[in-house]
Design a protein around this motif. Sequence first.
Motif, PDB file in Angstrom:
ATOM      1  N   VAL A 211       0.834  -1.205   0.000  1.00  0.00           N
ATOM      2  CA  VAL A 211       0.000   0.000   0.000  1.00  0.00           C
ATOM      3  C   VAL A 211       0.867   1.252   0.000  1.00  0.00           C
ATOM      4  N   SER A 212       1.937   1.252   0.779  1.00  0.00           N
ATOM      5  CA  SER A 212       2.821   2.425   0.812  1.00  0.00           C
ATOM      6  C   SER A 212       3.471   2.647  -0.551  1.00  0.00           C
ATOM      7  N   ALA A 213       3.829   1.549  -1.227  1.00  0.00           N
ATOM      8  CA  ALA A 213       4.399   1.672  -2.571  1.00  0.00           C
ATOM      9  C   ALA A 213       3.371   2.241  -3.541  1.00  0.00           C
ATOM     10  N   HIS A 220       7.760   3.590   6.437  1.00  0.00           N
ATOM     11  CA  HIS A 220       7.674   4.299   7.717  1.00  0.00           C
ATOM     12  C   HIS A 220       6.946   5.639   7.577  1.00  0.00           C
ATOM     13  N   TYR A 221       7.166   6.338   6.456  1.00  0.00           N
ATOM     14  CA  TYR A 221       6.475   7.608   6.266  1.00  0.00           C
ATOM     15  C   TYR A 221       4.979   7.378   6.111  1.00  0.00           C
ATOM     16  N   PHE A 222       4.618   6.341   5.336  1.00  0.00           N
ATOM     17  CA  PHE A 222       3.199   6.048   5.149  1.00  0.00           C
ATOM     18  C   PHE A 222       2.534   5.701   6.477  1.00  0.00           C
ATOM     19  N   SER A 223       3.207   4.904   7.300  1.00  0.00           N
ATOM     20  CA  SER A 223       2.653   4.515   8.597  1.00  0.00           C
ATOM     21  C   SER A 223       2.337   5.736   9.455  1.00  0.00           C
ATOM     22  N   LYS A 224       3.275   6.682   9.515  1.00  0.00           N
ATOM     23  CA  LYS A 224       3.076   7.901  10.320  1.00  0.00           C
ATOM     24  C   LYS A 224       2.006   8.795   9.694  1.00  0.00           C
ATOM     25  N   SER A 233      -3.921   3.761  13.624  1.00  0.00           N
ATOM     26  CA  SER A 233      -2.907   3.135  12.783  1.00  0.00           C
ATOM     27  C   SER A 233      -3.538   2.391  11.617  1.00  0.00           C
ATOM     28  N   PHE A 234      -2.719   2.094  10.609  1.00  0.00           N
ATOM     29  CA  PHE A 234      -3.188   1.362   9.436  1.00  0.00           C
ATOM     30  C   PHE A 234      -3.716  -0.014   9.840  1.00  0.00           C
ATOM     31  N   VAL A 235      -2.999  -0.694  10.724  1.00  0.00           N
ATOM     32  CA  VAL A 235      -3.426  -2.018  11.187  1.00  0.00           C
ATOM     33  C   VAL A 235      -4.749  -1.922  11.942  1.00  0.00           C
ATOM     34  N   ASP A 236      -4.894  -0.926  12.809  1.00  0.00           N
ATOM     35  CA  ASP A 236      -6.151  -0.763  13.561  1.00  0.00           C
ATOM     36  C   ASP A 236      -7.313  -0.470  12.620  1.00  0.00           C
TER      37      ASP A 236
END
Length: 301
Positions: A211-213, A220-224, A233-236
């Motif tokens: 997804v970040s790609a 890490h930037y996408f997660s933040k 968060s993305f996982v939540d």
Amino acid sequence: MNHDAYDEPIRYMNNVLSIHIWQVVKTYTHVNWNPRWHYHKELEFLYMQEGSMEIRVQDQLYRLDPGDVFVVGSMQPHITRKTDENKLAYLVLHFDLQPYFDPALLMHFRYFSEIDRPLCSLNGQIKQKEEMRAELTRTILLLFQELERKSIGYEIAVSLQVRQLLLTLLRHDDSFRHAAVPYEQANAPSLRPVLDYVNLRLSEKIQMSEVSAMMNMSYHYFSKYFKKVMGLSFVDYINVQRIRKAERLLLTEDIGITEISERIGIANTAHFYELFKRINRCTPREYMRRLVPERTIGDSS
């Protein structure tokens, strides 16, 4: 009661506007619940004209009388019934939000996408606030007239009235009193492809690296960035969407917990129970006992 899956198809009166409004009139005498729970991606508004009925939206029960206005959020399972043998008449409005997300409305993307809570939670305020109810009623009736008459420029009028409906909800919501929309929330629309991607693949393993790609961001930037914009968060976010899908499956399909867990992309049934209880504060079996007391579900909980 039949619990077959029912993702109700909405036949639009205008495909560009993605909208449909019509009058429902029921004169039959039986007062049983309709045979199937149903849901749809479109928002739904009801305006009661004559008679009374009850509506259940997941585990909440509401009574609707003449003059009442009611909203059902996107993908929320609901079911209705007449309360007596008298004639029942009401308007039903369905519309998909997507065509109406212009730059101004996108500033409130998180609110109308029901990230934090369903719009159905506003029904208590609609019932209590005469001014709010009057504004919603007036707008729904204008929409009905415009789509019935189809006078020149009705598309513009309908688009304006839909936005007026949404504005009325936003401005009268006592629990939403932010003076300004934070910059991060204003950027929420940029994540729309990600949200669509997730919702189409809930039964699969979703990798944040993919997804970040897709977003041309580092992992890490996408997660933040996702957490800043969405508030979780993305996982939540994925877990919440999976449990919401599980709720719909529990209500609309006669299948066991193991199959439900597999169909929402959670291979470990114990993990599914843990997530379900964390989000709903009850087990799947307790959830079903509240909503459909006469039905049991396979597998212990």
